[in-house]
Design an enzyme around this catalytic site. Structure first.
Site, mmCIF file in Angstrom:
data_model
loop_
_atom_site.group_PDB
_atom_site.id
_atom_site.type_symbol
_atom_site.label_atom_id
_atom_site.label_comp_id
_atom_site.label_asym_id
_atom_site.label_seq_id
_atom_site.Cartn_x
_atom_site.Cartn_y
_atom_site.Cartn_z
ATOM 1 N N LYS A 13 85.373 -52.364 36.319
ATOM 2 C CA LYS A 13 86.116 -51.275 36.925
ATOM 3 C C LYS A 13 86.635 -52.093 38.406
ATOM 4 O O LYS A 13 87.824 -51.981 38.727
ATOM 5 C CB LYS A 13 85.825 -50.004 37.502
ATOM 6 C CG LYS A 13 85.451 -49.324 35.996
ATOM 7 C CD LYS A 13 84.932 -48.005 36.423
ATOM 8 C CE LYS A 13 83.613 -47.907 37.198
ATOM 9 N NZ LYS A 13 82.368 -48.073 36.520
ATOM 10 N N ARG A 85 83.076 -38.082 38.702
ATOM 11 C CA ARG A 85 82.070 -38.704 37.781
ATOM 12 C C ARG A 85 81.800 -37.427 36.612
ATOM 13 O O ARG A 85 81.134 -37.525 36.117
ATOM 14 C CB ARG A 85 80.931 -38.655 38.439
ATOM 15 C CG ARG A 85 80.519 -39.992 39.129
ATOM 16 C CD ARG A 85 80.142 -41.060 38.236
ATOM 17 N NE ARG A 85 79.328 -41.827 38.619
ATOM 18 C CZ ARG A 85 79.471 -42.955 39.331
ATOM 19 N NH1 ARG A 85 80.805 -43.140 39.910
ATOM 20 N NH2 ARG A 85 78.340 -43.852 39.466
ATOM 21 N N ARG A 124 75.585 -59.938 38.802
ATOM 22 C CA ARG A 124 76.398 -59.609 39.931
ATOM 23 C C ARG A 124 75.647 -59.985 41.259
ATOM 24 O O ARG A 124 74.408 -59.593 41.569
ATOM 25 C CB ARG A 124 76.884 -58.031 39.801
ATOM 26 C CG ARG A 124 77.368 -57.675 41.110
ATOM 27 C CD ARG A 124 78.246 -56.496 40.873
ATOM 28 N NE ARG A 124 77.425 -55.249 40.566
ATOM 29 C CZ ARG A 124 78.155 -54.145 40.227
ATOM 30 N NH1 ARG A 124 79.235 -53.843 40.058
ATOM 31 N NH2 ARG A 124 77.026 -52.967 40.062
ATOM 32 N N ARG A 157 73.147 -55.716 44.611
ATOM 33 C CA ARG A 157 73.167 -54.436 44.623
ATOM 34 C C ARG A 157 71.710 -53.753 44.707
ATOM 35 O O ARG A 157 71.218 -53.971 43.685
ATOM 36 C CB ARG A 157 74.295 -53.709 43.874
ATOM 37 C CG ARG A 157 75.221 -53.159 44.823
ATOM 38 C CD ARG A 157 76.245 -52.773 43.843
ATOM 39 N NE ARG A 157 75.856 -51.643 43.265
ATOM 40 C CZ ARG A 157 76.865 -50.900 42.394
ATOM 41 N NH1 ARG A 157 77.997 -51.347 42.441
ATOM 42 N NH2 ARG A 157 76.468 -49.888 41.841
ATOM 43 N N ARG A 168 71.143 -45.471 35.063
ATOM 44 C CA ARG A 168 72.693 -45.245 35.489
ATOM 45 C C ARG A 168 73.695 -45.001 34.157
ATOM 46 O O ARG A 168 74.370 -44.283 33.964
ATOM 47 C CB ARG A 168 73.148 -46.349 36.329
ATOM 48 C CG ARG A 168 72.733 -46.178 37.381
ATOM 49 C CD ARG A 168 72.442 -47.529 38.326
ATOM 50 N NE ARG A 168 73.788 -48.116 38.539
ATOM 51 C CZ ARG A 168 74.310 -49.427 38.684
ATOM 52 N NH1 ARG A 168 73.090 -50.525 38.541
ATOM 53 N NH2 ARG A 168 75.484 -49.979 38.834
HETATM 54 P P1 ADP Z 1 77.778 -47.475 39.006
HETATM 55 O O1 ADP Z 1 78.993 -46.660 38.294
HETATM 56 O O2 ADP Z 1 77.714 -48.956 38.638
HETATM 57 O O3 ADP Z 1 76.684 -46.805 38.823
HETATM 58 P P2 ADP Z 1 78.790 -46.917 41.675
HETATM 59 O O4 ADP Z 1 79.123 -48.067 42.847
HETATM 60 O O5 ADP Z 1 80.270 -46.256 41.212
HETATM 61 O O6 ADP Z 1 78.094 -47.477 40.462
HETATM 62 O O7 ADP Z 1 77.886 -45.865 42.286
HETATM 63 C C1 ADP Z 1 76.738 -46.323 42.861
HETATM 64 C C2 ADP Z 1 75.931 -44.835 43.139
HETATM 65 O O8 ADP Z 1 76.569 -43.882 44.006
HETATM 66 C C3 ADP Z 1 75.553 -43.986 41.783
HETATM 67 O O9 ADP Z 1 74.589 -44.264 41.130
HETATM 68 C C4 ADP Z 1 75.504 -42.550 42.566
HETATM 69 O O10 ADP Z 1 74.242 -42.613 43.036
HETATM 70 C C5 ADP Z 1 76.489 -42.570 43.637
HETATM 71 N N1 ADP Z 1 77.555 -42.285 43.283
HETATM 72 C C6 ADP Z 1 78.772 -42.754 43.240
HETATM 73 N N2 ADP Z 1 79.886 -42.180 43.015
HETATM 74 C C7 ADP Z 1 79.655 -40.922 42.670
HETATM 75 C C8 ADP Z 1 80.283 -39.571 42.373
HETATM 76 N N3 ADP Z 1 81.495 -39.457 42.151
HETATM 77 N N4 ADP Z 1 79.331 -38.583 42.341
HETATM 78 C C9 ADP Z 1 77.923 -38.403 42.829
HETATM 79 N N5 ADP Z 1 77.512 -39.844 43.008
HETATM 80 C C10 ADP Z 1 78.138 -41.022 43.049
#
Ligand code: ADP
Length: 217
Positions: A13, A85, A124, A157, A168
């Site tokens: 994404k 989410r 990554r 990361r 995740r």
């Molecule tokens: P990924 O989708 O690959 O797990 P992201 O970079 O989108 O990675 O998110 C990293 C972390 O940030 C998530 O595992 C969560 O802990 C937190 N996070 C991100 N977006 C949200 C959200 N919309 N609501 C709650 N927690 C979030």
């Protein structure tokens, strides 16, 4: 134009968002990146969310809703990545948009098989200076482990490890289907096959909405 990108961790994404940004001057609002910045800068929010992010858990809805809300109110082309989410976050987003006379144009759901996601996350690396993203096979840096853009070292990361990938992914699978149904019901959801080279994925995205072919939107 306001676009939401949905899909599991590692599906690409962010890479597509960056291409849209370069081509159409989208502003990217990435909830994960907003949180990682707070953690890097060791702010109060950063200290609060760090244990959750490093455990692969979600942070509280209200916290992320407020962080995104602040940034949404700049009018223009916006990509939302990683937010919403869940349905509660989606409802909050719609309320914010309605209150401000804005509307959602498109929700894209990126799909790829689990083994592809896993490999992409293993490969990554991100720059510790400017956050540029590399894939050690498809898009490696010119000098080993050094960012092409700013010369800072690259790192993994903190949540890109194999055990956390499962957490995740499972969290994504359990929370995303009501969200996907929600956007399908609204008639704005398009499926994207993300198990292809980046440019092919990008062209599918451009073909998903007529607005991308207009000069300005
Ligand atoms: P990924 O989708 O690959 O797990 P992201 O970079 O989108 O990675 O998110 C990293 C972390 O940030 C998530 O595992 C969560 O802990 C937190 N996070 C991100 N977006 C949200 C959200 N919309 N609501 C709650 N927690 C979030």
């Amino acid at each position: 134009m306001l676009v939401i990108l949905l899909g599991p961790p590692g599906v690409g994404k962010g890479a597509v968002a960056r291409k849209l940004k370069d081509a159409y001057a989208f502003e990217i609002i990435s909830s994960g990146e907003l949180l990682r910045r707070e953690i890097r800068e060791n702010t109060e929010i950063g200290r609060q969310v760090e244990p959750l992010v490093s455990a692969g858990a979600l942070v509280p809805d209200d916290l992320i809703i407020n962080m995104v809300k602040e940034r949404l109110l700049t009018r223009g082309n916006i990509i939302l990545e990683g937010f919403p989410r869940n349905v509660r976050q989606a409802d909050a987003l719609e309320q914010i948009l309605e209150d401000n006379g804005l509307q959602l144009d498109l929700a894209l759901i990126f799909n790829a098989p689990e083994d592809v996601l896993k490999t992409r996350l293993q490969q990554r690396r991100i720059c510790t200076g400017c956050n540029a993203v590399y894939h050690m096979i498809n898009c490696p840096p010119i000098r080993e482990n050094i960012c092409n853009h700013c010369g800072s070292p690259l790192t993994k990361r903190l949540d890109d490890d194999e055990v956390l990938f499962r957490t995740r992914l499972e969290r994504y699978l359990s929370s995303s289907s009501p969200l996907i149904d929600h956007y399908r019901d609204l008639g704005i959801l398009k499926d994207i096959n993300a198990d292809l080279p980046l440019l092919d994925v990008y062209y599918q995205v451009l073909g998903s909405n007529v607005k991308f072919t207009q000069e300005s939107f």
